[in-house]
Design an enzyme around this catalytic site. Structure first.
Site, PDB file in Angstrom:
ATOM      1  N   ALA A  20      44.683  29.232  52.457  1.00 50.14           N
ATOM      2  CA  ALA A  20      45.436  29.674  53.639  1.00 50.14           C
ATOM      3  C   ALA A  20      46.829  29.057  53.722  1.00 50.14           C
ATOM      4  O   ALA A  20      47.481  29.127  54.757  1.00 50.14           O
ATOM      5  CB  ALA A  20      44.634  29.351  54.901  1.00 50.14           C
ATOM      6  N   SER A 143      40.593  43.124  44.089  1.00 45.88           N
ATOM      7  CA  SER A 143      41.929  43.622  43.706  1.00 45.88           C
ATOM      8  C   SER A 143      41.799  45.026  43.150  1.00 45.88           C
ATOM      9  O   SER A 143      40.747  45.391  42.595  1.00 45.88           O
ATOM     10  CB  SER A 143      42.528  42.717  42.632  1.00 45.88           C
ATOM     11  OG  SER A 143      43.648  43.338  42.038  1.00 45.88           O
ATOM     12  N   TYR A 156      41.101  38.207  34.970  1.00 45.61           N
ATOM     13  CA  TYR A 156      41.274  38.509  36.402  1.00 45.61           C
ATOM     14  C   TYR A 156      40.493  39.775  36.787  1.00 45.61           C
ATOM     15  O   TYR A 156      39.802  39.808  37.814  1.00 45.61           O
ATOM     16  CB  TYR A 156      42.771  38.678  36.669  1.00 45.61           C
ATOM     17  CG  TYR A 156      43.178  38.838  38.103  1.00 45.61           C
ATOM     18  CD1 TYR A 156      43.263  37.744  38.968  1.00 45.61           C
ATOM     19  CD2 TYR A 156      43.520  40.092  38.616  1.00 45.61           C
ATOM     20  CE1 TYR A 156      43.669  37.904  40.288  1.00 45.61           C
ATOM     21  CE2 TYR A 156      43.929  40.254  39.928  1.00 45.61           C
ATOM     22  CZ  TYR A 156      44.005  39.162  40.763  1.00 45.61           C
ATOM     23  OH  TYR A 156      44.406  39.320  42.071  1.00 45.61           O
ATOM     24  N   ALA A 157      40.571  40.802  35.935  1.00 40.94           N
ATOM     25  CA  ALA A 157      39.857  42.061  36.217  1.00 40.94           C
ATOM     26  C   ALA A 157      38.350  41.826  36.231  1.00 40.94           C
ATOM     27  O   ALA A 157      37.631  42.371  37.084  1.00 40.94           O
ATOM     28  CB  ALA A 157      40.227  43.117  35.190  1.00 40.94           C
ATOM     29  N   ALA A 159      36.765  39.028  36.952  1.00 41.53           N
ATOM     30  CA  ALA A 159      36.412  38.281  38.168  1.00 41.53           C
ATOM     31  C   ALA A 159      36.445  39.191  39.394  1.00 41.53           C
ATOM     32  O   ALA A 159      35.535  39.158  40.234  1.00 41.53           O
ATOM     33  CB  ALA A 159      37.379  37.110  38.357  1.00 41.53           C
TER      34      ALA A 159
END
Ligand code: NAP
Length: 249
Positions: A20, A143, A156-157, A159
């Site tokens: 955050a 995402s 990343y993809a 995950a």
């Protein structure tokens, strides 16, 4: 009108938002606070935690957390024992982009550990309290890349796609206990994560976005407030795409 419930009020809720300090997580934490929630935001440093507390109006709102560490998550849950979250946003994430043949083992492991294993750790940490309260909201930041793929982002993809399966499975496990589990899949959002993109590349991406612009953290925070609010109490196991139309599944 059925009654006078404010459909978008988070009053009485305790929200834990990982990552955050900046970008999407900072905006979600701020908008949750504005909607009336007691918000705990996390940072990887003491200074970041102090800045979160200041932004959210003081008190004990900023905590240090490494989502990639079992011990760190356990220590946070112990610290929060008297203030168990009814809303969890698994937002913290990293990128370590490279073509697969050049991707180092650490780049694969770090991204999977920080972006996917983190959801396992934090959901386990928060679920007991939610089950006891018989209410809860879990929101996982996936995402567009988890749905559509992207060259140079196999880690990343993987995950982010993993988070979608995780979201659906957990949603089925806890739907009968008043807990919803959903994912948000942002498209191209202007934050530190995308700040390294060249202006030529950014222009090329924006031409692929029907809305004609990059997204902002506020665009994503709106979706998070909705999924956390009474308005979404019958919505579970879904993926809310926030991408200006760039991918529609
Ligand atoms: P960002 O600006 O790079 O911020 C990342 C946040 O994650 C920071 O608060 C950072 O904390 C925290 N973080 C990083 N590693 C951590 C760790 N090991 N433990 C705890 N916290 C950690 O990212 P963003 O663009 O706002 O992205 C937020 C989420 O949305 C991510 O999951 C990202 O994958 C996803 N997303 C972003 C986009 C986009 O276009 N920006 C698109 C789709 C999905 P510190 O400040 O303390 O380092």
């Amino acid at each position: 009108m059925s009654d006078d419930t404010n459909l978008f009020s988070l009053s009485g809720e305790i929200a834990l938002v990982t990552g955050a300090t900046r970008g999407i997580g900072a905006e979600i934490a701020g908008q949750f606070r504005a909607a009336g929630a007691d918000v705990i935001g996390t940072a990887t440093t003491e200074q970041g935690a102090a800045e979160i507390a200041e932004r959210l109006g003081g008190g004990d709102s900023g905590k240090v957390l490494d989502v990639a560490s079992d011990e760190s998550v356990q220590a946070l849950m112990k610290d929060l024992a008297g203030r168990l979250p009814t809303i969890l946003v698994n937002n913290a994430g990293i990128v370590r982009d490279n073509l697969l043949l050049r991707m180092k083992p650490d780049d694969w492991q770090d991204v999977l550990n920080t972006n996917l294993n983190s959801a396992y750790r934090l959901c386990k940490g928060c679920l007991r309290g939610m089950l006891k309260a018989r209410r809860g909201r879990i929101i996982n930041l996936s995402s567009v890349v988890g749905a559509a793929g992207a060259a140079g982002q196999a880690n990343y993809a993987a995950a982010k796609a993993g988070l979608l399966g995780f979201t659906r499975a957990l949603a089925l496990e806890v739907a009968g206990r008043g807990i919803t589990v959903n994912a948000i899949a942002p498209g191209y959002i202007e934050t530190d994560m995308t700040a390294g993109v060249t202006s030529e590349r950014k222009d090329a991406i924006v031409t692929q976005i029907p809305a004609g612009r990059a997204g902002s953290p506020l665009d994503v925070a709106g979706a998070a407030v909705y999924l956390a609010s009474p308005a979404a109490s019958y919505v579970t196991g879904t993926v809310l795409h926030v991408n200006g139309g760039m991918w529609m599944g």
